[in-house]
Design a protein around this motif. Structure first.
Motif, short mmCIF file in Angstrom:
data_model
loop_
_atom_site.label_atom_id
_atom_site.label_comp_id
_atom_site.label_asym_id
_atom_site.label_seq_id
_atom_site.Cartn_x
_atom_site.Cartn_y
_atom_site.Cartn_z
N UNK A 1 0.78 8.64 -6.54
CA UNK A 1 0.87 10.07 -6.25
C UNK A 1 1.92 10.75 -7.14
N UNK A 2 3.06 10.11 -7.32
CA UNK A 2 4.12 10.71 -8.12
C UNK A 2 3.85 10.60 -9.62
N UNK A 3 3.24 9.50 -10.04
CA UNK A 3 2.99 9.30 -11.47
C UNK A 3 1.86 10.19 -11.99
N UNK A 4 0.87 10.46 -11.16
CA UNK A 4 -0.28 11.22 -11.64
C UNK A 4 -0.09 12.72 -11.47
N UNK B 1 -7.40 17.29 6.36
CA UNK B 1 -7.12 16.56 7.59
C UNK B 1 -6.30 17.37 8.59
N UNK B 2 -5.82 18.52 8.18
CA UNK B 2 -5.05 19.36 9.08
C UNK B 2 -3.59 18.96 9.17
N UNK B 3 -3.11 18.24 8.17
CA UNK B 3 -1.71 17.83 8.13
C UNK B 3 -0.96 18.78 7.21
N UNK B 4 0.20 19.25 7.65
CA UNK B 4 0.94 20.23 6.86
C UNK B 4 1.59 19.60 5.63
N UNK B 5 2.09 18.38 5.77
CA UNK B 5 2.81 17.74 4.68
C UNK B 5 1.95 16.62 4.11
N UNK B 6 1.73 16.66 2.81
CA UNK B 6 0.89 15.64 2.19
C UNK B 6 1.59 14.28 2.14
N UNK B 7 2.89 14.26 2.30
CA UNK B 7 3.62 12.98 2.30
C UNK B 7 3.31 12.15 3.53
N UNK B 8 2.80 12.77 4.57
CA UNK B 8 2.41 12.01 5.76
C UNK B 8 1.22 11.11 5.49
N UNK C 1 -3.22 16.92 -7.47
CA UNK C 1 -3.26 17.80 -6.31
C UNK C 1 -4.14 17.23 -5.20
N UNK C 2 -4.72 16.08 -5.44
CA UNK C 2 -5.63 15.48 -4.46
C UNK C 2 -4.93 15.18 -3.12
N UNK C 3 -3.71 14.61 -3.10
CA UNK C 3 -3.09 14.37 -1.79
C UNK C 3 -2.87 15.64 -0.98
N UNK C 4 -2.48 16.71 -1.63
CA UNK C 4 -2.29 17.96 -0.87
C UNK C 4 -3.62 18.52 -0.37
N UNK C 5 -4.68 18.37 -1.16
CA UNK C 5 -6.00 18.82 -0.72
C UNK C 5 -6.51 17.96 0.44
N UNK D 1 0.83 -1.21 0.00
CA UNK D 1 0.00 0.00 0.00
C UNK D 1 0.86 1.26 0.00
N UNK D 2 1.97 1.24 0.75
CA UNK D 2 2.85 2.41 0.78
C UNK D 2 3.44 2.69 -0.60
N UNK D 3 4.01 1.67 -1.22
CA UNK D 3 4.66 1.89 -2.50
C UNK D 3 3.66 2.18 -3.61
N UNK D 4 2.46 1.61 -3.54
CA UNK D 4 1.44 1.95 -4.53
C UNK D 4 0.95 3.39 -4.34
N UNK D 5 0.82 3.83 -3.10
CA UNK D 5 0.40 5.22 -2.85
C UNK D 5 1.46 6.20 -3.35
N UNK D 6 2.73 5.89 -3.11
CA UNK D 6 3.80 6.75 -3.59
C UNK D 6 3.83 6.77 -5.11
#
Length: 125
Positions: free
Chosen positions: A65-68, A80-87, A71-75, A57-62
């Motif tokens: 996110x990188x291939x597409x 969720x109130x998280x500063x970094x979307x990589x979290x 802006x959805x992860x940052x939104x 799941x981690x590697x598929x999410x990465x």
């Protein structure tokens, strides 16, 4: 140790091959069946199932996110109130670990329950 490695490899391959075609509850049932078939004690099944599900799941999410370049992860991170979307990648990995770990643990415990016990007579050790 061999059962741990076998379950880790089989479940990772299972998730990588069939994961894009089926939803996660089906994948959980698949990990349950694999853990039942491979056997092992509870902690090895828990860790093998959790690590395989979490890493995939981690590697598929990465990768997604990188291939597409979406802006959805940052939104979502902003909602969720998280500063970094990589979290969110870490949260995805933790959720995947928990789902896989408890699925594999359930399969292993069911095998242990249904396993025939040896006849323990008075002179058996």
């Amino acid at each position: 140790m061999i059962r741990f490695i076998a379950l880790l490899i089989f479940s990772t391959l299972f998730l990588l091959i069939l994961g894009p075609f089926f939803p996660y509850p089906i994948m959980m049932v698949g990990i349950f069946v694999l853990a039942y078939l491979v056997g092992g004690n509870g902690i090895t099944s828990f860790l093998a199932g959790g690590l395989s599900f979490g890493f995939v799941w981690f590697f598929m999410a990465v990768y997604i996110s990188l291939a597409s370049n979406s802006t959805l992860p940052s939104k979502m991170a902003e909602l969720m109130g998280v500063e970094n979307s990589n979290l969110l990648w870490l949260a995805t990995a933790i959720l995947g670990f928990l789902l896989g770990a408890f699925s594999a643990l359930s399969g292993s415990l069911l095998r242990n329950i249904l396993k025939k016990k040896r006849d323990e007579g008075i002179y058996r050790f």
